[in-house]
Design an enzyme around this catalytic site. Structure first.
Site, mmCIF file in Angstrom:
data_model
loop_
_atom_site.group_PDB
_atom_site.id
_atom_site.type_symbol
_atom_site.label_atom_id
_atom_site.label_comp_id
_atom_site.label_asym_id
_atom_site.label_seq_id
_atom_site.Cartn_x
_atom_site.Cartn_y
_atom_site.Cartn_z
ATOM 1 C CG HIS A 178 -0.275 0.227 2.112
ATOM 2 N ND1 HIS A 178 -0.716 1.127 3.425
ATOM 3 C CD2 HIS A 178 -0.141 -0.475 3.641
ATOM 4 C CE1 HIS A 178 -0.252 1.075 4.174
ATOM 5 N NE2 HIS A 178 0.046 -0.355 4.252
ATOM 6 C CG ASP A 221 2.578 0.752 8.001
ATOM 7 O OD1 ASP A 221 2.014 1.032 7.228
ATOM 8 O OD2 ASP A 221 1.598 1.259 8.537
ATOM 9 C CD GLU A 262 -3.113 -1.835 5.107
ATOM 10 O OE1 GLU A 262 -3.001 -2.654 5.631
ATOM 11 O OE2 GLU A 262 -2.808 -0.178 5.904
ATOM 12 C CD GLU A 263 -2.117 2.731 7.306
ATOM 13 O OE1 GLU A 263 -2.294 1.938 8.277
ATOM 14 O OE2 GLU A 263 -1.159 2.016 7.417
ATOM 15 C CG ASP A 306 1.589 -2.513 5.379
ATOM 16 O OD1 ASP A 306 3.096 -1.887 5.436
ATOM 17 O OD2 ASP A 306 0.469 -2.864 5.462
ATOM 18 C CG HIS A 348 8.585 6.710 17.353
ATOM 19 N ND1 HIS A 348 9.660 6.524 16.890
ATOM 20 C CD2 HIS A 348 8.032 7.659 18.336
ATOM 21 C CE1 HIS A 348 10.496 7.299 17.901
ATOM 22 N NE2 HIS A 348 9.655 7.360 18.799
HETATM 23 ZN ZN ZN Z 1 1.042 -0.122 6.409
#
Ligand code: ZN
Ligand code: NAG
Ligand code: NAG
Ligand code: NAG
Ligand code: NAG
Ligand code: NAG
Ligand code: NAG
Ligand code: NAG
Ligand code: NAG
Ligand code: NAG
Ligand code: NAG
Length: 720
Positions: free
Chosen positions: A370, A381, A418-419, A447, A532
């Protein structure tokens, strides 16, 4: 005094939505090693011998380019639906490498906070107002960007509530039960839970189910292993401990019930598609995430009231603040005022698709990541994965430039949104499902490729041995311990255990439709720099100073992913290990058996499933023999037959209809645990029925699951 914590607790704490599930992994490491085929460490050839093509791919990876791609992705707002330019840029990069690339747009339900505030009012009338965004740091440029994204829970309800509040530990059902048994009246109060162990939306659901009117979830230093300020380690940006103002954003949708757009559950979202009511799938009470710094006064105000931590006696209840008692409260007169107004609307999101047509177009291999992030950065991320996908496209571009064409069609996916709940990938899968069902060989998900050095993956049984073989070919960078290859690091982390797939990232919709999948990445352990997660400090500045200085972990992960993609897309024989798939099913059966033995229905008869797995195992051994003969004699007709069976057999696992109460989850082998949300349950139809107290349904799902396994075995059958 530093607290001594068992490693189980530490690993258990590190469960991220977008990452592998440490909790489940660790459980398996301790309970199921005897069933695990990979539990013995393999000998690794060193230095690894690579073929000419493998060398081209591996040598194509350049840490400097990767850092440039990372820098691009991490310097602009790219929350789901916010950044079409970034999608177009990605498509152009893939196009430059030689892929046919285009955008696919889907209109989906999104939520965004219009207004959010949280104030503690103590009995003496003094107040503390929480900061719902991180501190600006001069050392971290994107912490002060315009349009910085406030900390919020996607899919949270709106609400304006003022009430006494209760600390509920991890916020599991068992935690709430302890409080109720101790006579704490939860109705009408606000829950204060710490992050960790289970998925955040499940905590909100548990609070809601107990009649509570709001939920606050905060980050406790407990989840930071040994790397804490309590242990004398400096906080980011001066050191690797957590910056106390960091906040974990995230979705609180009921993730174990559905994936994708909550207004189009079970069908593809398009401009004129029918839309349902989201209230079935999302919380009805407001929830807000909090930093450890802002949680401290809330916890302190509960001291001496309610159930003590000792009485509660629950894992993860006592956190990492040495000076906090972690009493439950409520403290009479200590109230929290939450004012939370969410706006919901249908907005466009953009998936990027890149294609190289294979010479066998009815066999397709997909790799996806993503693109959307919770924050301006998103260096781990998800954009560690996004950066290596560009470098991967460039590596394949080098092969294309030499006139190479893959046997199987290659698809790259850069998913949006995606989140919020796997929207971009789910709507794409639903749109292209008939084609995917007839052509997809595998979906490889990356990911969080890098948030620390510990390599790990979850995946289907047939694909596992092959993944291990490719990891043995990739050098592990120096500076993170004595691990010559990626395989050595992986083994050190997992002791050979591989988790089944739940729903933590974009593989979910592929896997739930019976497509072989892996989820590949790496994160930090108890002594690595604190990541984090979903915070403003998941930034390029953090990554290049602490997470992966030099971007060499990125390089190694990208090299491995390239080898995986290359072999699955171009090997004469799809590199599946069917006997291992059978072994994995046997180990899941043993796990289910343990669940049953400890349940209210210890006499449930597992014979149908046992027989079906025995049949699967027989066909698996048989086709493995046929496959190696076909390969040895270069029998192209037989190779074609075997490849088609390798591609198709796992559709059988998704052939028993939807799981009860969550119809879009169809894979009888594994699905996210209803009450966990991250970790996977094996044979979930049976497990759900047992947990729901329904013996008849459990019997029915043993039959249905057995039927699905038998259909997979039937696809594998060669000859009569
Ligand atoms: Zn992710
Ligand atoms: C989209 O992302 C790029 C790269 O991070 C950034 O330069 C651009 O400003 C972003 N666009 C918007 C609308 O925020
Ligand atoms: C929230 O509730 C308080 C007290 O009931 C009220 O004063 C305030 O105006 C409300 N805010 C909103 C945005 O509704
Ligand atoms: C959705 O369902 C909820 C709860 O049943 C109801 O209150 C709400 O009005 C519904 N919304 C729409 C748009 O139908
Ligand atoms: C705390 O719970 C554990 C099991 O979770 C149990 O073994 C132990 O006896 C309990 N301790 C107390 C003081 O109740
Ligand atoms: C507890 O310790 C933290 C540092 O770990 C400190 O910032 C805080 O003020 C202390 N809180 C209380 C209530 O003593
Ligand atoms: C790839 O194949 C598809 C389907 O046959 C076709 O529509 C497309 O034009 C091809 N793309 C290229 C770049 O050849
Ligand atoms: C992992 O590596 C550490 C440090 O080298 C070592 O102490 C430990 O025994 C290793 N664990 C496994 C399972 O290999
Ligand atoms: C790439 O790695 C080399 C060492 O292998 C290092 O010197 C260099 O700084 C790295 N480049 C970047 C951009 O991090
Ligand atoms: C289930 O567990 C029981 C008790 O440990 C054992 O006797 C039985 O053989 C197991 N059955 C299966 C299918 O593993
Ligand atoms: C296998 O057979 C195919 C088709 O006859 C041929 O093109 C190919 O070169 C052969 N491969 C090997 C390794 O002999």
């Amino acid at each position: 005094m530093p607290r001594i914590l068992g490693s189980l607790v530490l690993l258990g704490a590190l469960a991220y939505a977008c990452q592998r599930d440490w909790d489940a992994l660790h459980r398996r490491m301790h309970q199921h090693n005897s069933h695990n085929r990979h539990a013995k460490r393999a000998e690794v050839e060193y230095p690894p011998a690579l073929s000419e093509v493998e060398s081209i791919l591996v040598n194509s990876f350049d840490n400097k380019s990767i850092s440039e791609w990372s820098h691009y992705y991490t310097h602009g707002d790219h929350l789901g639906s916010h950044n079409k330019t970034m999608a177009e840029w990605t498509a152009q990069k893939w196009r430059d490498a030689g892929f046919d690339s285009f955008l696919e747009e889907f209109p989906i339900w999104v939520t965004y906070p219009e207004h959010s505030s949280l104030t503690l009012i103590r009995p003496d009338g003094t107040t503390h107002e929480a900061n719902l965004v991180e501190d600006v740091l001069v050392e971290d440029d994107t912490s002060s960007y315009p349009n910085v994204i406030p900390a919020f829970h996607a899919m949270s309800a709106s609400g304006n509530v003022t009430a006494e509040y209760v600390y509920v530990g991890r916020g599991t059902r068992a935690d709430f039960n302890v409080l109720k048994e101790a006579g704490i009246d939860l109705k009408g109060k606000i829950a204060l839970a710490n992050y960790g162990a289970i998925y955040r939306g499940t905590k909100v659901k548990n609070a809601q189910d107990n009649g509570m009117v709001g939920c606050i979830i905060y980050t406790d230093p407990l989840d930071d292993g040994e790397v804490t300020e309590e242990n004398g380690i400096q906080a980011y940006p001066n050191g690797p401990a957590r910056n106390p103002s960091s906040i974990q954003r995230g979705s609180v949708r009921f993730s174990s019930l559905y994936s994708g757009d909550p207004t189009t559950v079970g069908w593809a979202s398009s401009k004129d598609s029918a839309r349902g009511n989201v209230s079935l799938y999302n919380p009805s009470i407001p929830s807000i995430p909090l930093s450890m710094k802002d949680a401290l006064p809330l916890l302190a105000a509960l001291e001496g009231s309610g159930v003590s931590a000792k009485e509660a006696n629950r894992s993860g209840w006592v956190g990492g603040f040495g000076n906090i008692t972690y009493d439950s409260g409520p403290t009479p007169g200590a109230v929290v005022s939450m004012n939370h107004l969410m706006r919901g609307s249908i907005e466009p999101v953009w998936d990027v698709i890149g294609v190289i047509n294979g010479t066998s177009p009815d066999e397709v291999v997909l790799v996806g990541n993503h693109r959307d992030a919770w924050v301006i950065g998103g260096a781990a991320d998800p954009n560690s994965g996004s950066a290596i996908l560009i470098e991967l496209a460039n590596a394949f571009g080098k092969l294309l430039a030499k006139g190479w064409k893959p046997r199987r069609t290659i698809i790259l996916g850069s998913w949006d949104a995606e989140e919020f709940g796997l929207q971009g990938s789910t709507e794409w899968v639903e749109t292209h499902l008939p084609w995917l069902t007839s052509t997809a060989v595998a979906y490889l998900n990356v990911d969080v490729a890098v948030s620390g050095p510990r390599t790990n993956f979850a995946g289907s049984g047939e694909i596992q041995s092959f993944v291990l073989d490719q990891m043995k070919k990739v050098l592990f960078p120096e500076g993170w311990g004595e691990f010559p290859t990626l395989y050595d690091m992986w083994y050190n982390v997992t002791e050979g255990s591989i988790s089944p797939l739940g729903s933590g990232s974009d593989y979910a919709s592929f896997y739930q439709n019976g497509i072989a999948c892996i989820d590949f990445g790496s994160d930090g352990g108890k002594s690595d720099p604190v990541y984090h997660y979903h915070s403003n400090y998941d930034s390029y500045a953090w990554m290049s100073r602490f997470g992966d200085p030099g971007f060499r972990l990125h390089t190694a992960m990208g090299q491995a992913l390239s080898l995986l993609l290359y072999h699955i897309s171009d090997d004469v024989l799809i590199p599946w290990d069917l006997p291992n798939a059978a072994t994995v099913l046997e180990s899941y059966l043993a796990e289910l058996n343990e669940t049953i033995v400890e349940s209210d229905f210890p006499n449930l008869d597992l014979t149908p499933l046992e027989d079906a797995i025995a049949e699967f195992s027989e066909q698996a051994d048989h086709i493995a023999t046929i496959a190696s003969q076909a390969h040895a004699f270069n029998d192209t007709v037989l190779l074609g037959v075997v490849n088609a069976k390798f591609r198709d057999f796992s559709r059988g696992f998704a052939s028993a209809g939807g799981l009860p109460g969550r119809e879009t989850f169809k894979n009888v082998i594994s699905a996210p645990g209803i009450d966990n949300g991250y970790g996977a349950d094996v044979f979930p139809g049976v497990t759900d029925s047992i947990n729901g107290g329904k013996e008849d349904a459990a019997v029915e799902w043993i039959e249905k699951s057995a039927g699905a396994v038998r259909r997979a075995a039937e696809v594998l059958r060669v000859g009569s």
